[in-house]
Design a protein around this motif. Structure first.
Motif, PDB file in Angstrom:
ATOM      1  N   PHE A 183      -1.387   8.900  -8.721  1.00 14.21           N
ATOM      2  CA  PHE A 183      -1.211   7.459  -8.554  1.00 14.21           C
ATOM      3  C   PHE A 183       0.089   7.166  -7.822  1.00 14.21           C
ATOM      4  N   VAL A 184       0.041   6.182  -6.930  1.00 14.52           N
ATOM      5  CA  VAL A 184       1.232   5.743  -6.207  1.00 14.52           C
ATOM      6  C   VAL A 184       1.599   4.305  -6.579  1.00 14.52           C
ATOM      7  N   ALA A 185       0.659   3.386  -6.397  1.00 15.33           N
ATOM      8  CA  ALA A 185       0.934   1.981  -6.645  1.00 15.33           C
ATOM      9  C   ALA A 185      -0.382   1.235  -6.798  1.00 15.33           C
ATOM     10  N   ALA A 186      -0.323   0.063  -7.435  1.00 10.70           N
ATOM     11  CA  ALA A 186      -1.515  -0.754  -7.600  1.00 10.70           C
ATOM     12  C   ALA A 186      -1.129  -2.223  -7.636  1.00 10.70           C
ATOM     13  N   ILE A 187      -2.103  -3.068  -7.327  1.00  9.61           N
ATOM     14  CA  ILE A 187      -1.879  -4.508  -7.339  1.00  9.61           C
ATOM     15  C   ILE A 187      -3.133  -5.193  -7.853  1.00  9.61           C
ATOM     16  N   ARG A 188      -2.914  -6.196  -8.690  1.00 13.40           N
ATOM     17  CA  ARG A 188      -4.020  -7.034  -9.110  1.00 13.40           C
ATOM     18  C   ARG A 188      -4.254  -8.064  -8.028  1.00 13.40           C
ATOM     19  N   SER A 202       1.550  -4.906  -1.451  1.00 13.10           N
ATOM     20  CA  SER A 202       1.340  -6.343  -1.347  1.00 13.10           C
ATOM     21  C   SER A 202      -0.064  -6.584  -0.825  1.00 13.10           C
ATOM     22  N   ARG A 203      -0.471  -7.858  -0.843  1.00 16.86           N
ATOM     23  CA  ARG A 203      -1.795  -8.172  -0.333  1.00 16.86           C
ATOM     24  C   ARG A 203      -1.723  -9.344   0.625  1.00 16.86           C
ATOM     25  N   ASP A 204      -2.646  -9.354   1.559  1.00 23.99           N
ATOM     26  CA  ASP A 204      -2.770 -10.448   2.510  1.00 23.99           C
ATOM     27  C   ASP A 204      -4.143 -11.049   2.278  1.00 23.99           C
ATOM     28  N   ASP A 205      -4.164 -12.190   1.586  1.00 19.33           N
ATOM     29  CA  ASP A 205      -5.448 -12.803   1.240  1.00 19.33           C
ATOM     30  C   ASP A 205      -6.246 -13.169   2.478  1.00 19.33           C
ATOM     31  N   ALA A 206      -5.582 -13.675   3.482  1.00 13.20           N
ATOM     32  CA  ALA A 206      -6.283 -14.141   4.674  1.00 13.20           C
ATOM     33  C   ALA A 206      -6.996 -12.995   5.392  1.00 13.20           C
ATOM     34  N   GLU A 207      -6.381 -11.814   5.347  1.00  9.87           N
ATOM     35  CA  GLU A 207      -6.939 -10.661   6.047  1.00  9.87           C
ATOM     36  C   GLU A 207      -7.703  -9.723   5.119  1.00  9.87           C
TER      37      GLU A 207
END
Length: 124
Positions: free
Chosen positions: A46-51, A70-75
């Motif tokens: 495991f490295v990283a995770a995001i909800r 991080s996340r980019d909702d638009a993309e």
């Protein structure tokens, strides 16, 4: 869910890379997205995770303070910014998705969908 990882390459120690995981196929609100890596001869770790909904993040101790997810909702994309890279970060990196998001982050068996790997090589 289909996942497409990209962004790997060769970088010198101390350098940076940014990995991307493009997601498609359905709504992602209930998902957790994780990054794992597997070095030659080693198990996948495991490295990283995001909800996806809310953006709560989780990191392995080995990358905390150097990597940012991080996340980019638009993309519909999850990013992994990797700074201060070390030779021991060399591995094939995979992104994965789990549904529901609250399943444990650290075990790859909790993830339902996997992208193809992208190779990161850090030279000393």
């Amino acid at each position: 869910v289909q996942l497409q990882a990209s962004g790997g390459g060769l970088v010198q120690a101390g350098g940076s890379l940014r990995l991307s995981c493009a997601a498609s196929g359905r709504t992602f609100r209930s998902l957790g997205i994780g990054w794992f890596r597997q070095a030659a001869g080693n198990e996948r770790e495991f490295v990283a995770a995001i909800r996806w909904s809310g953006g709560t993040t989780y990191y392995a101790d080995s990358v905390k303070g150097r990597f940012t997810i991080s996340r980019d909702d638009a993309e519909n994309t999850v990013l992994l910014q990797m700074n201060s890279l070390k030779p021991e970060d060399t591995a094939v990196y995979y992104c994965a998705a789990k549904d529901p998001w609250w399943r444990g982050n650290y075990f790859d068996s909790n993830y339902d969908y996997w992208g193809q790997g992208t190779l990161v090589t850090v030279s000393s």
